[in-house]
Design an enzyme around this catalytic site. Structure first.
Site, PDB file in Angstrom:
ATOM      1  N   CYS A 170       0.805  -1.227   0.000  1.00 27.82           N
ATOM      2  CA  CYS A 170       0.000   0.000   0.000  1.00 27.82           C
ATOM      3  C   CYS A 170       0.835   1.272   0.000  1.00 27.82           C
ATOM      4  CB  CYS A 170      -0.953  -0.015   1.191  1.00 27.82           C
ATOM      5  SG  CYS A 170      -1.993  -1.486   1.223  1.00 27.82           S
ATOM      6  N   HIS A 310      -2.499   8.139   6.147  1.00 28.34           N
ATOM      7  CA  HIS A 310      -2.763   6.816   5.585  1.00 28.34           C
ATOM      8  C   HIS A 310      -4.135   6.330   6.042  1.00 28.34           C
ATOM      9  CE1 HIS A 310      -1.738   3.103   3.619  1.00 28.34           C
ATOM     10  NE2 HIS A 310      -1.876   2.403   4.727  1.00 28.34           N
ATOM     11  N   GLU A 321       0.020   5.853  13.458  1.00 27.39           N
ATOM     12  CA  GLU A 321       0.446   6.956  12.587  1.00 27.39           C
ATOM     13  C   GLU A 321       0.407   8.284  13.332  1.00 27.39           C
ATOM     14  OE1 GLU A 321      -0.773   8.937   8.259  1.00 27.39           O
ATOM     15  OE2 GLU A 321      -1.995   7.313   9.118  1.00 27.39           O
ATOM     16  N   LYS A 342      -9.440   8.167   2.836  1.00 26.55           N
ATOM     17  CA  LYS A 342      -9.924   6.804   2.571  1.00 26.55           C
ATOM     18  C   LYS A 342     -11.327   6.595   3.135  1.00 26.55           C
ATOM     19  CE  LYS A 342      -5.409   4.484   2.281  1.00 26.55           C
ATOM     20  NZ  LYS A 342      -4.519   5.627   2.615  1.00 26.55           N
ATOM     21  N   HIS A 347      -9.826   2.141   0.331  1.00 21.65           N
ATOM     22  CA  HIS A 347      -8.373   1.968   0.282  1.00 21.65           C
ATOM     23  C   HIS A 347      -7.981   1.393  -1.074  1.00 21.65           C
ATOM     24  CE1 HIS A 347      -4.323   1.341   1.191  1.00 21.65           C
ATOM     25  NE2 HIS A 347      -4.392   0.493   2.198  1.00 21.65           N
ATOM     26  N   PHE A 411       1.832  -3.398   3.855  1.00 23.64           N
ATOM     27  CA  PHE A 411       2.204  -4.720   4.367  1.00 23.64           C
ATOM     28  C   PHE A 411       3.677  -4.966   4.064  1.00 23.64           C
ATOM     29  CE2 PHE A 411      -2.182  -7.060   4.170  1.00 23.64           C
ATOM     30  CZ  PHE A 411      -2.653  -6.229   5.181  1.00 23.64           C
TER      31      PHE A 411
END
Length: 423
Positions: A170, A310, A321, A342, A347, A411
């Site tokens: 991502c 994010h 975050e 998002k 996403h 990831f």
């Protein structure tokens, strides 16, 4: 050419997303707080635990001729739609060489995808099983290649300085833009078209993400399912689409009289080295990426007034975050308006960094931060660490130079932070 440290600017933007078929309609949807999440109506969705997603608002075949589209994976279709818009928006009238304002040997393309041609791969395997060897498309391999979108965009614009495909889950789209900035800054290219794309709304990825407990199962309330920072958040919603920007050296842009949206200040990169899926809970790797950004650029924390976070709507990632922002910026984090877009687009995996860079650039250009929607009960840890823009868009300072960050994490523990600044 010997290394340089040239200023890099953004001169073109393009997008196709769950909110609109171009950058303008996407931006309008973001500022309005519109959700692109819908129930999945495909027959295969009935057996899924997750039956919601955020498909593109405009099918790519409405923009790309169908004969061409049949030779492209859906991810490449999205990339071409966004790239065509960005290239035209930057003021280029034809591919490099035909348009004399850009030298093809000084033009690059960096388009990322986290998964690549997964729908082609799975669909053609079904064809093989059900109809036999001879019915498999001869276009399958160039369609399923992760570098297919980048290669096709490179062909579109005539790029010869290098065509690249970062793959970091991502964080891929943001890493592509960071790589493009470095291509220009170090003298490899004068112009680079860069961004990210993804097309993974398919039964296998949805089943896999669902079984990981990574996705929201709020099927009864699709538009309210993606809820970053809310105490009831239960996972991300899968989206699709692409976001692309055109980057140039400031000298090249000035020479041809191009409109400049913003300066692309630079990138910060790190790796968690913690877990293949879970983020490091304290945000250590994210903080390292933020610090790397500050150490490698002339960015002043006092300039940063906005963060496109994010913020996937997962219980662990959202708070990690914000803790990292507070750790690195301290009291300066108080004046950073944090948006979780998002919540509206879902996403887009490898496409997220591209679309969210478009949103970040437009936030600076228009001096307004999009809202984070669906936050009914703000997580106390989020409230303690950041100023989350909720409900409605918020005006940013109208005087002086201001800067904004776009955070992307993936990831594998990949962390990429991009910085943009008004000119």
């Amino acid at each position: 050419m010997s290394p340089t440290n040239r200023t890099v600017v953004v001169t073109g933007i393009g997008a196709t997303t769950p909110l609109g078929g171009d950058a303008a309609s996407t931006w309008e949807g973001l500022i309005a707080g519109k959700s692109g999440v819908k129930p999945l109506e495909q027959e295969w969705a009935a057996d899924q635990a997750v039956r919601i997603a955020a498909p593109v608002a405009v099918e790519p075949t409405e923009v790309i001729p169908r004969p061409q589209a049949r030779r492209l994976d859906r991810s490449a279709q999205f990339a071409l739609v966004a790239a065509q818009e960005a290239w035209k928006d930057a003021g280029f009238e034809a591919k490099a060489g035909e348009d004399q304002s850009v030298d093809p040997d000084r033009l690059g393309a960096v388009i990322a995808s986290g998964i690549g041609g997964v729908t082609t791969l799975l669909d053609q395997y079904d064809v093989l099983k059900e109809k036999g060897v001879r019915r498999v498309s001869p276009h399958t391999v160039p369609m399923l290649m992760p570098n297919g979108p980048s290669a096709n965009v490179g062909l579109l614009v005539g790029a010869r300085a290098g065509v690249h495909t970062p793959v970091s889950a991502c964080a891929s789209g943001a890493e592509a833009i960071g790589y493009a900035i470095e291509m220009i800054r170090t003298g490899r290219a004068d112009v680079v078209i860069a961004g990210g794309t993804e097309a993974a709304i398919h039964p296998l990825p949805i089943a896999a993400f669902g079984n990981m407990m990574a996705m929201s199962k709020n099927n009864e309330n699709p538009q309210g399912a993606s809820r970053p920072y809310d105490t009831a958040r239960d996972g991300f919603v899968l989206g699709e689409g692409a976001g692309v920007i055109v980057l140039e050296s400031a000298e090249h842009a000035a020479k041809r009289g191009a409109r400049v949206y913003a300066e692309a200040v630079g990138q910060g990169v790190s790796a968690d080295s913690h877990d293949i899926v879970q983020p490091e809970p304290g945000g250590r790797g994210i903080a390292a990426a933020l610090q790397n950004l500050l150490d490698s650029t002339d960015l002043n924390p006092a300039e940063i007034v906005h963060v496109n976070a994010h913020a996937t709507s997962t219980p662990a990632g959202d708070v990690a975050e914000l803790k990292a922002l507070r750790k690195v910026f301290g009291d300066d984090a108080d004046h950073m308006a944090v948006s979780g877009t998002k919540s509206m687009t879902g996403h887009l995996l490898g496409g997220a960094g591209g679309v969210e860079s478009v949103a970040t650039v437009l936030a600076l250009y228009n001096r307004i931060a999009p809202p984070t929607i669906n936050v009914e009960n703000l997580d106390p840890e989020a409230e303690a660490n950041a100023d989350v823009v909720r409900g409605e868009a918020r005006k940013l300072p109208v005087e002086g130079r201001i800067a904004a960050l776009n955070d992307s994490f993936g990831f594998g523990g990949h962390n990429v932070v991009l910085a943009f600044r008004t000119v």
